[in-house]
Scaffold this active site. Structure first.
Site, PDB file in Angstrom:
ATOM      1  N   TYR A  66       5.969  -0.821  -6.941  1.00  0.00           N
ATOM      2  CA  TYR A  66       6.205  -2.429  -6.665  1.00  0.00           C
ATOM      3  C   TYR A  66       5.933  -2.825  -7.954  1.00  0.00           C
ATOM      4  O   TYR A  66       4.935  -3.449  -8.480  1.00  0.00           O
ATOM      5  CB  TYR A  66       5.085  -2.986  -5.677  1.00  0.00           C
ATOM      6  CG  TYR A  66       5.424  -2.284  -4.386  1.00  0.00           C
ATOM      7  CD1 TYR A  66       6.499  -1.598  -3.957  1.00  0.00           C
ATOM      8  CD2 TYR A  66       4.614  -2.915  -3.320  1.00  0.00           C
ATOM      9  CE1 TYR A  66       6.798  -1.007  -2.706  1.00  0.00           C
ATOM     10  CE2 TYR A  66       4.584  -2.283  -1.991  1.00  0.00           C
ATOM     11  CZ  TYR A  66       5.545  -1.399  -1.569  1.00  0.00           C
ATOM     12  OH  TYR A  66       5.790  -1.029  -0.308  1.00  0.00           O
ATOM     13  N   PRO A 214       8.056  -5.405   8.563  1.00  0.00           N
ATOM     14  CA  PRO A 214       7.542  -5.767  10.198  1.00  0.00           C
ATOM     15  C   PRO A 214       8.495  -7.056  10.797  1.00  0.00           C
ATOM     16  O   PRO A 214       8.197  -7.358  11.916  1.00  0.00           O
ATOM     17  CB  PRO A 214       6.138  -6.005   9.954  1.00  0.00           C
ATOM     18  CG  PRO A 214       5.888  -6.351   8.753  1.00  0.00           C
ATOM     19  CD  PRO A 214       6.956  -5.647   7.847  1.00  0.00           C
TER      20      PRO A 214
END
Length: 292
Positions: A66, A214
């Protein structure tokens, strides 16, 4: 908003020492466009991490890729002053290389995995990984080589728990021949729960299931969608209902919604207090894509 707390989501125990609040936080959005380079406001990134701690989040998910490593730096800085730092659990990932914005290339050569763990330990300012995921299984190396190297690091005390990301049930079973697998992180949400079988297998094996992406509610968030109608019933947003659905799906599910905005963070954590009825849970389940 002052009353919300991630503890309302319930807890999950990784071991005798670590019991985390199930609603966590993912750092992926604390980077530049394409998950590449630094976030444009590093101070804000650190503030979001600190606010997450204030809201009761003690499970943080990150990865060396990341940025790479920029999200880890902000996470380390944000947790540095946490009064409960010893109670905060970090899941990390290695095994993906980056060549530019939006480019992800798996690399599972054992020496590379070891290097990434060692660098991540330094970047995060820790002496061991609480949970370390193999970010992707690299087809150029055997599962035995990749998971075996993580097991060696675990035996050396540098990893407490080993996990796998974006895998099938068959791949989990193969990996279990070489190490105890304590968690799985796969794409899973209201719109797309084709990995129901993976979640169910993880539950049967007492593994945590960490759904990435999610909040991909997609077309289900429209004003006239069934998800929106259920959200109105609970005086909540569709995104909050999507998180509440994940929390009700199984006690081993640990959602990690990420955001770079404090307001969105507060909205996400508020979902921990929403308790869906069985009928509403079933109705939401039938909205998405499933292989059942």
């Amino acid at each position: 908003m002052s009353q919300i707390n991630a503890s309302a989501s319930g807890t999950y125990a990784f071991d005798d020492r670590f019991k985390v609040n199930r609603l966590g936080y993912g750092t992926m959005q604390l980077t530049g466009e394409g998950t590449w380079g630094p976030y444009d406001d590093p101070n804000n990134a650190v503030s979001v991490i600190k606010k997450a701690v204030d809201l009761g989040i003690n499970f943080f998910d990150t990865a060396d890729s990341y940025g790479p490593w920029f999200a880890d730096r902000y996470l380390a800085e944000g947790l540095k002053s946490a009064s409960n730092r010893d109670e905060i659990f970090i899941s990390d990932k290695v095994g993906q290389t980056r060549q530019g914005p939006g480019v992800w290339t798996p690399h599972g050569e054992p020496n590379y995995l070891r290097q990434q763990v060692e660098v991540s330990l330094m970047t995060l300012g820790i002496d061991h990984e609480d949970l370390l995921f193999l970010h992707r299984i690299d087809s150029h190396f055997s599962v035995a080589e990749q998971v075996g190297e993580l097991k060696k690091l675990q035996d050396e005390g540098k990893i407490k728990h080993i996990g796998l990301s974006q895998v099938t049930v068959g791949q989990i079973k193969e990996a279990q021949k070489y190490a105890k697998i304590d968690a799985v992180e796969n794409l899973y949400n209201v719109s797309d729960h084709r990995d129901d079988d993976v979640l169910d297998y993880a539950e049967s094996q007492h593994m945590a299931f960490v759904p990435w992406f999610p909040l991909n509610t997609g077309k289900l968030t429209g004003a006239n969608s069934p998800l929106a109608k259920i959200a109105n019933k609970y005086k909540a947003s569709p995104a909050q209902i999507a998180l509440a659905w994940l929390l009700k799906r199984s006690g081993n599910v640990l959602p990690i919604p990420g955001t770079s905005l404090v307001a969105h963070l507060e909205d996400n954590v508020a979902a921990a207090s929403i308790k869906l009825s069985d009928d509403d849970f079933k109705a939401i389940t039938n909205l998405g894509v499933s292989n059942r």
